[in-house]
Design an enzyme around this catalytic site. Structure first.
Site: not given
Ligand code: BGC
Length: 775
Positions: A313
């Site tokens: 993530d």
């Molecule tokens: C979130 C994810 C997301 C990623 C990319 C993160 O902050 O937890 O769910 O897919 O960002 O945008």
């Protein structure tokens, strides 16, 4: 499901691959995705010709920000020359300028990125977008209700519809990869992402997420066509139960629960062909998930024989040293994560990450075999998506933003809005003088929630064509007035009118109304900005509702919120309650149709709606948590006093359940199939739909049993007076649980199967303990 013929075709090859020497993580079991000979040959061919710099580059994913021009409206060719020419970066994510763009614009900048990637590396880039409830990062895309709403329909068809439309429209914008479905068990309403997933129950979560996964990818994960996209199931795993309730903070989960409840939905999706998974940002039992080799490599890659790709993530490798302090610096953090099983590093702003990877290989801290394994997984994804042949594609997408998708979204919204209380006031007659109040009444963003036109949910200006609740009510009823009472200050994400004069105006207006529709809840949020310290509905909204109720006019409370805010003190004051949660662009129209009685309610809660701030429950609590179930010699003051239980929801008609019959023998063993049938009759005067839910209870077990567990659900439509027989087939091993030793076990003894208030008994005649970690 993946067609059996594909599995059989690939079987000899899969077994050969499993036995092949030199493979970093050889599948020891039948692979989750049956490998395809041509795909694998292509992967090996490309891998052979790659330099270490190219391999390291493929493992890194950057934000679009790094290749945007100064005005944030296009990509900058010079920046792309550096990113792809120098660093050989393998993936880009996100939207420009942090907001949705049109399909044309998105297709245009992704195509330019592909051109640059092909020119400099000869390997296509994989672009990824957070499409969370439809093609949500496209201004002109089709939005569906958020996943929590789809769960409330208890109707798998909506997960299929949303998945299909999301993939189709994302592909139409030249993007082959979506960071969806979210499948964290939303078992703690304090957590600000509960609404992103399918609720608190593992079975419901698994059924909906698997359906959505297959709808997004299609049925052959080795060959994703131009109408489908790769999923990134997320966030693997245990993210939804932070100890403090705050986003991205540590969770403490006993291992048997982790295996039995949290892993279950992910396992189903891995085995249904999910091509990628995004890892949980936080830690479980003290181990940051990004550094958890047991889970990433052990449970997923080895135990399931899964050959897909694990992506971090957002900046979560950095979090290993900046936040979690399990590594001293980036170098240590990268080694920890990659050696644990991370394949692609979402390191949004740091292309230098590649050089650290190279250094780690040279220093022997990350084996070359691990790098090759990670790159193989990345290349395999790109080959499976057909990106080598078609880095971009020319094709018409006639169904983009079609009427069909809009109708599906409306129907999903209708089936997802939940009638929780109705003291004879609904449906409305239509002739009443209706006063509409509350901060959620005239707001489209609150119908959509976060992950819509923007991350935090701002963006009403992008969608003037859709109705807010107020606009939908005005379109449907002749006599509607509006006095909000309190309003969100969208600029500050807080409140306007803190002097309470607005509340006074609303209460005065109540005098001239026959009925009040109070639309309260939450403004939009997502992730950490949604953290809070009090699950109660905000004090000013409670004051508003109390004031309106004191006018003596009947109040219909409409809850527009991403998590069940506590309303125990105001619920008794109102005549009806509808929880619309986050029904998206067509949710206002759906509500107007439901309140008018043009449509009937059929949504049911996919989570427990708690009543007291210190008693946040899930429906599958332990028998020893509730004095009415536990019995025993102590008079514990333990009660399950919830506002509304999981699975609760009313209708304008009534349903009677009868003849719950266990069709299969009452005595069973682990390999048997339990077959049940039940009759459901519409005993009212209106047509309606009913979600029929089947539960099991293990009456005596070696670990304190859950009071009940959902084992099946079907949604049926019934005309007045009509009866339908619903049948369920439950493999007996589904009744197993994971013991303290981490092993699945089905124990000898009595089980109660229940449905619609009826119950039948069945008896397991032989204890079985599985030696394999998954069944
Ligand atoms: C979130 C994810 C997301 C990623 C990319 C993160 O902050 O937890 O769910 O897919 O960002 O945008």
């Amino acid at each position: 499901m993946i067609p059996m013929k594909n599995i059989l075709k690939a079987l000899p090859f899969a077994l050969a691959a499993a036995l092949a020497a030199g493979c970093y993580s050889c599948p020891k079991v039948l692979p989750a995705i049956a490998p395809d000979r041509e795909v694998e040959a292509k992967v090996e061919k490309v891998l052979k010709g790659m330099t270490l710099q190219e391999k390291a580059g493929q493992m890194v994913q950057l934000s679009i920000m790094l290749v945007e021009n100064e005005t944030h409206d296009d990509v900058d060719p010079a920046k792309m020359d550096v990113i792809f020419g120098k660093y050989k970066i393998g993936s880009i994510l996100n939207v420009m300028n942090d907001q949705a763009a049109s399909r044309e614009k998105t297709a245009d900048f992704i195509s330019k990125i592909q051109e640059s990637s092909m020119k400099h590396i000869g390997i296509p880039c994989i672009y990824g977008l957070d499409m969370i409830h439809g093609a949500t990062y496209l201004i002109d895309g089709s939005f569906y209700p958020q996943e929590i709403n789809l769960a409330a329909t208890f109707n798998r068809e909506y997960a299929a519809m949303m998945g299909r439309a999301m993939a189709y429209e994302t592909r139409a914008a030249q993007c082959p990869w979506v960071f969806s479905p979210v499948m964290d068990l939303g078992r703690d309403p304090r957590w600000p992402r509960q609404w992103e997933s399918f609720g608190e129950d593992p079975y419901l979560q698994a059924e909906m997420a698997r359906t959505e996964t297959i709808a997004i990818q299609g049925t052959d994960p080795n060959h994703i066509d131009l109408e489908h996209a790769a999923v990134s199931i997320k966030h693997f795993m245990g993210y939804g139960v932070p100890h403090t309730g705050k986003d991205r903070t540590p969770a403490y989960i006993v291992e048997n629960d982790l295996r039995e409840k949290f892993f279950r939905p992910f396992k189903e999706c891995f085995q249904a062909g999910a091509l990628t998974a995004m890892v949980n940002s936080a830690s479980i039992n003290g181990v940051p998930t990004h550094a958890n080799k047991t889970l990433l490599t052990g449970w997923v890659k080895e135990q399931l024989g899964w050959d897909g790709m694990l992506v971090t993530d957002w900046a979560d490798i950095d979090n290993l040293f900046t936040r979690d302090h399990v590594a001293a610096d980036k170098r240590e953090a990268l080694a920890l994560g990659i050696n644990a099983g991370i394949d692609m590093i979402m390191d949004p702003y740091d292309p230098e990450c590649c050089n650290v990877i190279i250094d780690l290989v040279k220093g022997g801290e990350v084996p070359m075999a691990r790098i090759d394994d990670a790159v193989r997984r990345i290349l395999r994804l790109k080959v499976r998506l057909g990106l080598f042949e078609n880095p971009t594609w020319e094709r018409a997408y006639p169904e983009f933003a079609s009427e069909t998708f809009a109708k599906e979204s409306f129907a999903a919204a209708v089936e997802s809005e939940i009638l929780l209380k109705n003291e004879g006031i609904l449906p409305l007659k239509g002739t009443e003088r209706i006063l509409v109040c509350g901060p959620n009444a005239n707001s489209l963003r609150t119908l959509n929630g976060g992950w819509s036109y923007t991350w935090q949910g701002e963006g009403d200006a992008f969608a003037p064509q859709y109705n807010t609740i107020l606009e939908a009510l005005q379109a449907r009823f002749p006599n509607v007035s509006y006095e909000p009472g309190v309003l969100y200050d969208n600029a500050r994400m807080n409140w306007q009118d803190e002097d309470a004069s607005g509340i006074g105006r609303a209460i005065t207006a109540a005098r001239g109304a026959d009925v009040i529709i109070a639309c309260v809840g939450e403004n939009t949020y997502c992730e950490t900005p949604g953290n809070m310290d009090d699950l109660n509905l905000s004090a000013n909204q409670k004051v508003l509702v109390k004031g309106l109720a004191a006018s003596g006019k009947p109040v219909i409370l409409v809850l527009n919120e991403g998590r069940p805010r506590i309303i125990g003190d105001i619920e008794p004051l109102v005549k009806a309650v509808v929880d619309v949660m986050l029904p998206s662009n067509h949710g206002g129209d759906a509500l107007a149709a439901l309140l008018a009685g043009d449509e009937n309610f059929s949504g049911k809660l996919p989570f427990t709606y708690s009543k007291h701030i210190n008693s946040l429950h899930t429906y599958d609590y332990k028998v020893s948590e509730h004095r009415e179930v536990m019995g025993g010699s102590y008079n514990y003051d333990a009660i399950m006093d919830v506002q509304w239980p999981f699975g609760f929801g009313l209708s304008y008609t009534t349903f009677a359940y009868s003849d719950l019959v266990l069709e299969s023998p009452a005595d069973f063993k682990a390999g048997d199939m339990l077959k049940l049938s039940v009759k459901v009759t519409n005993t009212g005067t209106r047509a309606g739909k009913e979600a029929v839910l089947l539960y099991s209870s293990d009456l005596v077990a070696s670990l304190v049993p859950d009071v009940k567990r959902l084992r099946g659900f079907e949604k049926i439509a019934l005309e007045p007076g009509e009866t339908k027989t619903v049948t369920f087939e439950v493999p007996a091993h589904e009744l197993a649980f994971v013991g303290a030793d981490g092993k699945w076990r089905l124990e000898k003894g009595d089980f109660r199967l229940s449905c619609g208030g009826l119950g039948v008994m069945a008896r397991c005649t032989e204890t079985k303990v599985w030696e394999t970690p998954n069944i």
